[in-house]
Design a protein around this motif. Structure first.
Motif, PDB file in Angstrom:
ATOM      1  N   HIS A 138       0.835  -1.202   0.000  1.00  0.00           N
ATOM      2  CA  HIS A 138       0.000   0.000   0.000  1.00  0.00           C
ATOM      3  C   HIS A 138       0.871   1.255   0.000  1.00  0.00           C
ATOM      4  O   HIS A 138       1.760   1.408   0.847  1.00  0.00           O
ATOM      5  CB  HIS A 138      -0.881  -0.011   1.242  1.00  0.00           C
ATOM      6  CG  HIS A 138      -2.014   0.966   1.193  1.00  0.00           C
ATOM      7  ND1 HIS A 138      -2.830   1.102   0.095  1.00  0.00           N
ATOM      8  CD2 HIS A 138      -2.477   1.850   2.122  1.00  0.00           C
ATOM      9  CE1 HIS A 138      -3.740   2.019   0.334  1.00  0.00           C
ATOM     10  NE2 HIS A 138      -3.555   2.489   1.544  1.00  0.00           N
ATOM     11  N   MET A 188      -7.004   0.361   0.151  1.00  0.00           N
ATOM     12  CA  MET A 188      -6.278  -0.891   0.270  1.00  0.00           C
ATOM     13  C   MET A 188      -7.203  -2.044  -0.092  1.00  0.00           C
ATOM     14  O   MET A 188      -8.351  -2.078   0.351  1.00  0.00           O
ATOM     15  CB  MET A 188      -5.780  -1.048   1.705  1.00  0.00           C
ATOM     16  CG  MET A 188      -4.616  -1.991   1.884  1.00  0.00           C
ATOM     17  SD  MET A 188      -3.858  -1.717   3.498  1.00  0.00           S
ATOM     18  CE  MET A 188      -2.528  -2.915   3.436  1.00  0.00           C
ATOM     19  N   THR A 242       1.302  -3.372   4.339  1.00  0.00           N
ATOM     20  CA  THR A 242       1.291  -1.920   4.484  1.00  0.00           C
ATOM     21  C   THR A 242       2.551  -1.278   3.924  1.00  0.00           C
ATOM     22  O   THR A 242       2.525  -0.110   3.520  1.00  0.00           O
ATOM     23  CB  THR A 242       1.128  -1.524   5.949  1.00  0.00           C
ATOM     24  OG1 THR A 242       2.173  -2.132   6.726  1.00  0.00           O
ATOM     25  CG2 THR A 242      -0.226  -1.984   6.488  1.00  0.00           C
TER      26      THR A 242
END
Length: 246
Positions: free
Chosen positions: A205, A220, A231
């Motif tokens: 992300h 996301m 992440t």
């Protein structure tokens, strides 16, 4: 994808622009430096976005055979020349245009990128699989200290992603099977294309890819959308069970 389910994975290949390095911040940084030097009043964030928005259409022209293969420096320069008048930059000298065009060689990695890659390469081969050409990727890595084990580029196949030849060539050069390679990207289009060929997929992300003003637009995907949804690259290393560096 748990650690037990990736025992056969040997390599991770990475999209670069946006996934490993911050293209928006780099263009704004160099643009502002140029603006201060020459007294230019330019919205460099808007300029960066406009330049990047030319990217996929340029690639598509090559992929459709409308223009012959040319590397990313040439495509970026064609896009830059179209933008200069719009942003009041038409009086830049040829040397200044060339320097600005090579900002894509000087992009900085996201803060987690180098720690994450170093941790991942303790267990896996890590390499870019980028539409950037070999010289661009090499210059970027040397400047920023990006610890690639090898440099793979769409240039090696003569096809830009998401053409299947770009992924197939990378897998073949690594002497692996598709299921032994994970494609890592912040872009679902890249992941979807590689998954169709049997590669495993890891989404990373990057809400700041298009700058802080557009961070709220980044969504996301669901955890089940890809083999791994992380992440950042340090989180990816943790999820893949790569050992922390001592």
């Amino acid at each position: 994808m748990s650690r037990s389910s990736v025992v056969d994975v040997e390599a991770l290949v990475f999209d670069v622009f946006g996934t490993v390095v911050d293209w928006h911040g780099g263009v704004v940084r160099d643009g502002r430096a140029l603006g201060e030097e020459k007294g230019l009043d330019v919205d460099w964030a808007a300029f960066a976005e406009a330049w990047r928005e030319e990217y996929q259409p340029s690639l598509a022209r090559v992929r459709r055979g409308e223009i012959p293969w040319r590397n990313l420096d040439a495509l970026h320069r064609e896009s830059l020349d179209r933008l200069l008048d719009r942003y009041g930059l038409d009086e830049l000298s040829e040397a200044e245009r060339t320097h600005l065009n090579r900002v894509w060689h000087r992009l900085d990695p996201w803060p987690d990128a180098i720690p994450g890659l170093n941790r991942l390469r303790s267990d896996y081969v890590v390499a870019p699989l980028s539409n950037g050409h070999l010289r661009l990727l090499t210059n970027m890595a040397k400047r920023a200290g990006i610890p690639w084990d090898a440099i793979l580029s769409a240039e090696l196949s003569g096809h830009y992603k998401p053409d299947e030849e770009a992924y197939r060539t990378a897998v073949e050069l690594l002497d692996l099977q598709p299921e032994e390679v994970v494609m890592v990207a912040a872009h679902e289009r890249d992941l979807d294309a590689s998954r169709e060929l049997g590669l495993r997929t890891a989404y990373v992300h990057r809400p700041l890819e298009w700058g802080p003003d557009r961070a709220s637009e980044a969504e996301m995907p669901e955890p089940s959308a890809y083999d791994v949804v992380a992440t950042d690259l340090v989180d990816l290393a943790k999820r893949l069970g790569a050992e922390p560096l001592i």
